[in-house]
Design an enzyme around this catalytic site. Structure first.
Site, PDB file in Angstrom:
ATOM      1  N   THR A  41       0.821  -1.212   0.000  1.00 49.32           N
ATOM      2  CA  THR A  41       0.000   0.000   0.000  1.00 49.32           C
ATOM      3  C   THR A  41       0.849   1.254   0.000  1.00 49.32           C
ATOM      4  O   THR A  41       0.439   2.291  -0.525  1.00 49.32           O
ATOM      5  CB  THR A  41      -0.936  -0.029   1.239  1.00 49.32           C
ATOM      6  OG1 THR A  41      -1.741  -1.182   1.124  1.00 49.32           O
ATOM      7  CG2 THR A  41      -1.827   1.191   1.303  1.00 49.32           C
ATOM      8  N   TYR A  54      -8.151   0.565  -3.852  1.00 46.69           N
ATOM      9  CA  TYR A  54      -6.893   1.017  -4.451  1.00 46.69           C
ATOM     10  C   TYR A  54      -6.125  -0.198  -4.933  1.00 46.69           C
ATOM     11  O   TYR A  54      -6.483  -1.339  -4.633  1.00 46.69           O
ATOM     12  CB  TYR A  54      -6.052   1.804  -3.427  1.00 46.69           C
ATOM     13  CG  TYR A  54      -5.542   0.930  -2.306  1.00 46.69           C
ATOM     14  CD1 TYR A  54      -6.345   0.635  -1.211  1.00 46.69           C
ATOM     15  CD2 TYR A  54      -4.279   0.358  -2.363  1.00 46.69           C
ATOM     16  CE1 TYR A  54      -5.903  -0.197  -0.196  1.00 46.69           C
ATOM     17  CE2 TYR A  54      -3.829  -0.481  -1.351  1.00 46.69           C
ATOM     18  CZ  TYR A  54      -4.644  -0.739  -0.277  1.00 46.69           C
ATOM     19  OH  TYR A  54      -4.208  -1.565   0.716  1.00 46.69           O
ATOM     20  N   THR A 120       1.658  -4.319   4.391  1.00 47.48           N
ATOM     21  CA  THR A 120       1.563  -4.626   5.819  1.00 47.48           C
ATOM     22  C   THR A 120       0.989  -6.019   6.101  1.00 47.48           C
ATOM     23  O   THR A 120       1.169  -6.542   7.198  1.00 47.48           O
ATOM     24  CB  THR A 120       0.693  -3.574   6.547  1.00 47.48           C
ATOM     25  OG1 THR A 120      -0.613  -3.595   5.976  1.00 47.48           O
ATOM     26  CG2 THR A 120       1.290  -2.191   6.443  1.00 47.48           C
ATOM     27  N   ASP A 121       0.287  -6.597   5.112  1.00 48.10           N
ATOM     28  CA  ASP A 121      -0.422  -7.863   5.378  1.00 48.10           C
ATOM     29  C   ASP A 121       0.497  -8.984   5.857  1.00 48.10           C
ATOM     30  O   ASP A 121       0.128  -9.755   6.744  1.00 48.10           O
ATOM     31  CB  ASP A 121      -1.152  -8.345   4.110  1.00 48.10           C
ATOM     32  CG  ASP A 121      -2.370  -7.497   3.779  1.00 48.10           C
ATOM     33  OD1 ASP A 121      -2.688  -6.573   4.544  1.00 48.10           O
ATOM     34  OD2 ASP A 121      -3.001  -7.761   2.730  1.00 48.10           O
ATOM     35  N   LYS A 193       0.321  -7.658  13.252  1.00 49.26           N
ATOM     36  CA  LYS A 193      -0.700  -6.734  12.724  1.00 49.26           C
ATOM     37  C   LYS A 193      -2.016  -7.017  13.432  1.00 49.26           C
ATOM     38  O   LYS A 193      -2.480  -8.147  13.444  1.00 49.26           O
ATOM     39  CB  LYS A 193      -0.836  -6.936  11.210  1.00 49.26           C
ATOM     40  CG  LYS A 193      -1.763  -5.922  10.558  1.00 49.26           C
ATOM     41  CD  LYS A 193      -1.797  -6.051   9.034  1.00 49.26           C
ATOM     42  CE  LYS A 193      -2.706  -4.969   8.459  1.00 49.26           C
ATOM     43  NZ  LYS A 193      -2.796  -4.983   7.000  1.00 49.26           N
ATOM     44  N   GLU A 314      -2.310 -28.479  28.679  1.00 49.65           N
ATOM     45  CA  GLU A 314      -3.487 -29.364  28.571  1.00 49.65           C
ATOM     46  C   GLU A 314      -3.232 -30.517  27.605  1.00 49.65           C
ATOM     47  O   GLU A 314      -3.993 -31.464  27.547  1.00 49.65           O
ATOM     48  CB  GLU A 314      -4.692 -28.559  28.100  1.00 49.65           C
ATOM     49  CG  GLU A 314      -5.295 -27.678  29.184  1.00 49.65           C
ATOM     50  CD  GLU A 314      -6.548 -26.976  28.689  1.00 49.65           C
ATOM     51  OE1 GLU A 314      -7.606 -27.622  28.605  1.00 49.65           O
ATOM     52  OE2 GLU A 314      -6.454 -25.774  28.384  1.00 49.65           O
TER      53      GLU A 314
HETATM   54  N1  ASP Z   1      -2.695  -5.631   0.975  1.00 48.86           N
HETATM   55  C1  ASP Z   1      -1.712  -4.637   1.242  1.00 48.86           C
HETATM   56  C2  ASP Z   1      -0.360  -5.301   1.289  1.00 48.86           C
HETATM   57  O1  ASP Z   1      -0.060  -5.989   2.219  1.00 48.86           O
HETATM   58  C3  ASP Z   1      -2.016  -3.934   2.507  1.00 48.86           C
HETATM   59  C4  ASP Z   1      -0.980  -2.948   2.979  1.00 48.86           C
HETATM   60  O2  ASP Z   1       0.091  -2.781   2.456  1.00 48.86           O
HETATM   61  O3  ASP Z   1      -1.269  -2.287   3.999  1.00 48.86           O
HETATM   62  O4  ASP Z   1       0.405  -5.150   0.407  1.00 48.86           O
END
Ligand code: ASP
Length: 357
Positions: A41, A54, A120-121, A193, A314
């Protein structure tokens, strides 16, 4: 007249030193930083500044840097495009390419730090993978953003600025692979995350932050407690293919089917994203024991966001031939097991890795 001449000479000398030092801040040489761009992103673009839809990985490194021209006061910057994917498509192949390029770039004295722009994923997977296989003690810093570059209040430019500042900071050395987002500096071992959309999406539960940064001025609180970098025994040098490790999500009334199917499909390891303290139904547990007897390494992790998965709580791991993930979540447990399985290891040796890394 003589006195004026010497004053003039002095002034010219001062001006010369100042001009010669234009590339230096506070008398120090600017750091040389390489940005390795992978997409995400932070390089995403939308049709308007106020829409949620996007496409990741649209913007060049130059455009990202041009959005924060002040970074050029912090460091000399070069960029390389390693891939251009949304990180949902991040692969081990790209991670290995990154690891190799980092090894090459950090080998000599020419480069002081690396910044990786990344979605971020799956940032936690890439950060943790690199933390285990990169031997350099120079800063390697991942940055991303939750909002595309075209959005109102895009978070990418400041994250990039802060990431470059941390990568250029000698105090960041020897702290393993880091993630800088929203003013926080996380260790690859701890970051996770926690929000699908919020700008404040990364947390470091239990062990806490490495530090914080504000407009590039950073404070560091600690070094990582786990093994990484030069002390790590893992390497992907000469590795072309990694063993298959699957993650299977546990829930109420879970059947044995997915565990059995994973073994049939050739998995060498299985990570259970267990309920609670790495638990699962009796049917699924029986399937895990069957898998273990066939030589498939089964690690019990948890679908719960924080907390340790303890051995023999457990579930009697000793008796059933299973491994407990300690504080690694399923996605990081999978990375560790994938690298661990590059070599023949006994179950107790694999268990030890979960305590150490
Ligand atoms: N789907 C995107 C990615 O991981 C989300 C992001 O970058 O925040 O590339």
């Amino acid at each position: 007249m003589k006195q004026i001449d010497s004053k003039l000479r002095h002034l010219i000398m001062v001006a010369f030193v100042f001009i010669a030092g234009a590339g230096f801040s506070f008398g120090q040489k600017k750091a040389n930083i390489v940005i390795l761009a992978t997409g995400g992103t932070i390089a995403g673009a939308a049709g308007t500044s106020v829409q949620s839809g996007y496409t990741s990985g649209q913007v060049t490194i130059d455009a990202m840097v041009n959005a924060v021209p002040d970074v050029l006061k912090l460091a000399n910057i070069k960029g390389e495009q390693i891939s251009n994917v949304g990180s949902q498509d991040m692969s081990f192949e790209i991670m290995m390419k990154l690891a190799r390029r980092i090894a090459e770039l950090t080998a000599g004295n020419a480069v002081d730090g690396i910044v990786i722009t990344h979605g971020t994923d799956t940032m936690e997977e890439t950060a943790y993978f690199l933390n285990l296989v990169c031997k350099t003690d120079k800063p390697v810093v991942l940055v991303g953003s939750m909002r595309p570059s075209t959005a109102v209040s895009a978070d990418g430019p400041l994250n990039l600025y802060n990431g470059i500042a941390v990568a250029a900071d000698p105090n960041a050395k020897g702290r393993g692979v880091l993630l800088v987002m929203n003013d926080w500096i996380h260790s690859a071992q701890t970051l996770t995350k926690v929000s699908t959309t919020a700008v404040q999406t990364f947390m470091s539960p239990i062990r806490g932050l490495i530090g914080t940064t504000a407009y590039g001025v950073s404070e560091y609180y600690r070094y990582p407690y786990s093994k990484f970098g030069g002390k790590s025994e893992f390497s992907v040098e000469n590795v072309t293919k990694l063993p298959r490790v699957d993650i299977i999500y546990a829930d109420a009334d879970m059947s044995a089917d997915l565990v059995d199917a994973s073994v049939e499909k050739g998995a060498k390891g299985i990570v259970i994203a267990g309920v609670g303290n790495g638990n699962m139904t009796k049917a699924a547990l029986d399937a895990c024991v069957r898998a273990s007897k066939k030589g498939v390494v089964v690690v019990r992790s948890s679908r719960v966001a924080t907390g340790n998965v303890g051995r023999n709580v457990e579930v009697n791991d000793d008796e059933l031939g299973l491994v407990a993930s300690s504080d690694l979540n399923p996605q990081k447990s999978r990375i560790l097991l994938t690298l661990a399985l590059l070599k023949q290891r006994k179950l107790d040796e694999i268990q030890k890795l979960y305590y150490e890394y």
